[in-house]
Write a protein that holds these residues in place. Sequence first.
Motif, PDB file in Angstrom:
ATOM      1  N   GLU A  49     -11.084  -1.719   3.669  1.00 26.85           N
ATOM      2  CA  GLU A  49     -10.493  -2.502   2.463  1.00 26.85           C
ATOM      3  C   GLU A  49     -10.542  -4.022   2.644  1.00 26.85           C
ATOM      4  O   GLU A  49     -10.564  -4.617   3.812  1.00 26.85           O
ATOM      5  N   TYR A  61       0.890  -1.045  -0.214  1.00 23.30           N
ATOM      6  CA  TYR A  61       0.065   0.026  -0.061  1.00 23.30           C
ATOM      7  C   TYR A  61       0.923   1.298  -0.047  1.00 23.30           C
ATOM      8  O   TYR A  61       2.089   1.036   0.245  1.00 23.30           O
ATOM      9  N   TYR A 119      -4.511  -5.420  -0.851  1.00 23.81           N
ATOM     10  CA  TYR A 119      -3.129  -5.236  -0.525  1.00 23.81           C
ATOM     11  C   TYR A 119      -2.181  -5.935  -1.438  1.00 23.81           C
ATOM     12  O   TYR A 119      -1.198  -5.950  -1.442  1.00 23.81           O
TER      13      TYR A 119
END
Length: 494
Positions: free
Chosen positions: A284, A99, A289
């Motif tokens: 998320e 990220y 990721y």
Amino acid sequence: MNKQPNITGGGRNWEWLKVEYEAVIGLEVHVELKTNAKAFCSCTTAFGGEPNTHVCPVCLGLPGVLPVINRRVVEFGLKTALALNCQVASFCKFDRKNYYYPDLPKNYQISQYDLPLARGGYLTINVDGKERVIGITRVHMEEDAGKLIHVDSPDGGYSLVDYNRTGVPLLEIVSEPDLRSPAEARAYMEKLRTILQYLDVSDCKMEEGSLRCDANVSVRPRGSQTFGTKTEVKNLNSFRSLQRALEYEIERQIAILESGGRVEQATMAWDESRNVTYVMRTKEEAQDYRYFPDPDLVPLEIDAAWIERVRRELPELPDARCRRLIEDYGLPAYDAGVITSSRDLADYFDRVVALYPDAKTVSNWLMGDFLRLLNAADLEPRQSPVPPEELASLLQLQKDGTISGKIAKQVLEEMFASGKGARQIVEEKGLVQISDEAALTRIVEEVLAANPSVVEDYRNGKEKALGYLVGQVMKATKGKANPSLVNRLLKERL
Ligand SMILES: Nc1ncnc2c1ncn2[C@@H]1O[C@H](COP(=O)(O)OP(=O)(O)OP(=O)(O)O)[C@@H](O)[C@H]1O
Ligand SMILES: [Mg+2]
Ligand SMILES: [Mg+2]
């Protein structure tokens, strides 16, 4: 989010609603390990320091460098996993969690995803006398990110970044959703900290961020077998804020359900000054990721011999030590729990009891005046200005009648303030108890003569009057009269 609850006003009966609903809580705890070097390079892990001085090409993620795992990180991870009754994996690997954020110079965090260091453990907590076993899903190794410092300025403000913390080793310890109240969540967190302190793997300072916690929470109608939608609360900087944030978040979710709405999965932040949670981002998913195995690091094979060696070298853990205090010294379970909640305090206790074997008296003093004075000075037992030997000699002075209990408390305060020994203070200040019968008789008679109505009350059956008269004698002798002698002398004359 559908509706903000009106928690302070509005006349809703929250206590009643909390009977109808049940909270489900799971904690994700991050622990900074106190190895000397960072996880994948040899930079120091020391807290603070001039910004960006504890850095090198590896933790800054410059091109052409390779990380190497610090063996001590694995060792500390093993200790923790075994102390939490986990199954250690014989094979595990590191993954990249990708990220973008300015505190993460590589744009990925080295972590462990599908093959963590350990799984399937538990710890026990005790809330309101009820013991509960809380499952631990996994323990994995990862690295910390840097620290952003946001500066306000008239033209809009800016942020500074300090990479000193980047690459400091972390363990993430994830619990099962087994906790059922904010008080249980707090007890779990406190117990986990105690265990980590016994293991000596972390400073465990929530204020400095070496122990951090994200709280996942959902609510459901009591009796329901399925879980509700959870939110994850961040920015919890103390045990108190963990508990209060959960209380708030549970009430917020109940309010949403009560008004016919649905809880939305989200990452929330606790606002310490306003006492509310607010939405940071809607959640998320793991695939965001893009986890993949880190090609720079070889997988770890942890052989059984290493695991067994670490297991053998584990110190006595809090539960075992607590049982030992109950069995060996006959301490009440409550006392044993308080004393062993800190390894430091338990060590202090052992050293005092070795010299003054009346364990219950020692525990009373430790749980009372000793801890009060330590907390006021913000010290750990090992930093106490009163060493265990001196506390033992204070208790001895009281036991052999040299000083009264009341004076002993006063002397302890003096010892804390001056660092002087018990005997020295008693001698210098002339605090030796008056056990001279002739001298006390004179004072007793003066007190009786000065309080005829109290004497009358006592003779008419008012037992409490005696306490008042004892108090007057103590006052006249500045607390130095031997209380049992005073009692006897008074009774003989009443
Ligand atoms: N319905 C639920 N209500 C409350 N807690 C839950 C619920 N479902 C899962 N949990 C808890 O939430 C936590 C999930 O943590 P985990 O790290 O596995 O996932 P994540 O939060 O999606 O990942 P990350 O935050 O690391 O990106 C665990 O502690 C688990 O017990
Ligand atoms: Mg996680
Ligand atoms: Mg999470």
